[in-house]
Design a protein around this motif. Structure first.
Motif, short mmCIF file in Angstrom:
data_model
loop_
_atom_site.label_atom_id
_atom_site.label_comp_id
_atom_site.label_asym_id
_atom_site.label_seq_id
_atom_site.Cartn_x
_atom_site.Cartn_y
_atom_site.Cartn_z
N ALA A 1 10.77 -6.60 8.37
CA ALA A 1 10.10 -6.35 7.09
C ALA A 1 10.00 -4.85 6.82
O ALA A 1 9.88 -4.04 7.73
N ASN A 2 10.06 -4.52 5.55
CA ASN A 2 9.87 -3.13 5.13
C ASN A 2 8.40 -2.90 4.82
O ASN A 2 7.73 -3.79 4.33
N LYS A 3 7.93 -1.70 5.09
CA LYS A 3 6.55 -1.34 4.74
C LYS A 3 6.57 -0.66 3.38
O LYS A 3 7.36 0.24 3.14
N ILE A 4 5.69 -1.12 2.52
CA ILE A 4 5.58 -0.54 1.18
C ILE A 4 4.20 0.09 1.05
O ILE A 4 3.19 -0.57 1.27
N ASN A 5 4.16 1.35 0.69
CA ASN A 5 2.90 2.04 0.51
C ASN A 5 2.36 1.72 -0.88
O ASN A 5 2.69 2.38 -1.87
N VAL A 6 1.54 0.70 -0.94
CA VAL A 6 0.99 0.20 -2.20
C VAL A 6 0.17 1.28 -2.90
O VAL A 6 0.29 1.50 -4.10
N LYS A 7 -0.66 1.95 -2.13
CA LYS A 7 -1.54 2.97 -2.70
C LYS A 7 -0.72 4.09 -3.36
O LYS A 7 -1.04 4.54 -4.46
N LEU A 8 0.35 4.51 -2.71
CA LEU A 8 1.20 5.57 -3.27
C LEU A 8 1.83 5.12 -4.58
O LEU A 8 1.84 5.87 -5.56
N ILE A 9 2.35 3.91 -4.61
CA ILE A 9 2.97 3.40 -5.84
C ILE A 9 1.96 3.37 -6.97
O ILE A 9 2.23 3.83 -8.09
N MET A 10 0.77 2.87 -6.69
CA MET A 10 -0.25 2.79 -7.74
C MET A 10 -0.74 4.17 -8.16
O MET A 10 -1.02 4.41 -9.33
N GLU A 11 -0.80 5.10 -7.20
CA GLU A 11 -1.21 6.47 -7.52
C GLU A 11 -0.20 7.13 -8.46
O GLU A 11 -0.57 7.81 -9.42
N LEU A 12 1.08 6.94 -8.19
CA LEU A 12 2.12 7.55 -9.02
C LEU A 12 2.23 6.88 -10.39
O LEU A 12 2.55 7.53 -11.39
N LYS A 13 1.96 5.60 -10.44
CA LYS A 13 2.05 4.86 -11.70
C LYS A 13 0.85 5.15 -12.61
O LYS A 13 0.99 5.15 -13.84
N ALA A 14 -0.31 5.43 -12.03
CA ALA A 14 -1.54 5.64 -12.81
C ALA A 14 -1.40 6.71 -13.90
O ALA A 14 -1.82 6.47 -15.04
N PRO A 15 -0.82 7.87 -13.61
CA PRO A 15 -0.68 8.88 -14.68
C PRO A 15 0.50 8.62 -15.62
O PRO A 15 0.74 9.38 -16.54
N GLY A 16 1.25 7.54 -15.36
CA GLY A 16 2.30 7.17 -16.30
C GLY A 16 3.73 7.37 -15.84
O GLY A 16 4.65 7.25 -16.64
N LEU A 17 3.95 7.67 -14.55
CA LEU A 17 5.33 7.78 -14.08
C LEU A 17 6.02 6.43 -14.21
O LEU A 17 5.41 5.38 -13.97
N SER A 18 7.28 6.45 -14.57
CA SER A 18 8.02 5.20 -14.73
C SER A 18 8.40 4.64 -13.36
O SER A 18 8.46 5.36 -12.36
N GLN A 19 8.68 3.36 -13.35
CA GLN A 19 9.11 2.72 -12.11
C GLN A 19 10.42 3.33 -11.63
O GLN A 19 10.62 3.49 -10.42
N ASN A 20 11.30 3.70 -12.55
CA ASN A 20 12.58 4.32 -12.17
C ASN A 20 12.37 5.66 -11.48
O ASN A 20 13.02 5.97 -10.48
N VAL A 21 11.47 6.47 -12.01
CA VAL A 21 11.19 7.78 -11.40
C VAL A 21 10.59 7.60 -10.02
O VAL A 21 10.99 8.29 -9.06
N ILE A 22 9.65 6.69 -9.88
CA ILE A 22 9.04 6.42 -8.58
C ILE A 22 10.11 5.97 -7.59
O ILE A 22 10.17 6.45 -6.45
#
Length: 61
Positions: free
Chosen positions: A2-23
């Protein structure tokens, strides 16, 4: 394995409006993994402000 996904990091980057592609490009995380995290968070009505003071959130997929 299994891969580990840093959920908190994804949500932190998405909160100010970064696109999923940029992340995905800047953090080398698959678009599918990002979409899965954000869909689950949306379904459960969990926002970055709800988790920002919690310990690092890792999701195993």
């Amino acid at each position: 394995m299994a891969n580990k996904i840093n959920v908190k990091l994804i949500m932190e980057l998405k909160a100010p409006g970064l696109s999923q592609n940029v992340i995905a490009k800047t953090r080398h995380i698959s678009k599918r993994s990002i979409a899965d995290v954000l869909n689950i968070a949306r379904e459960k009505q969990i926002f970055y402000d709800d988790i920002k003071n919690k310990s690092i959130g890792i999701l195993m997929v």
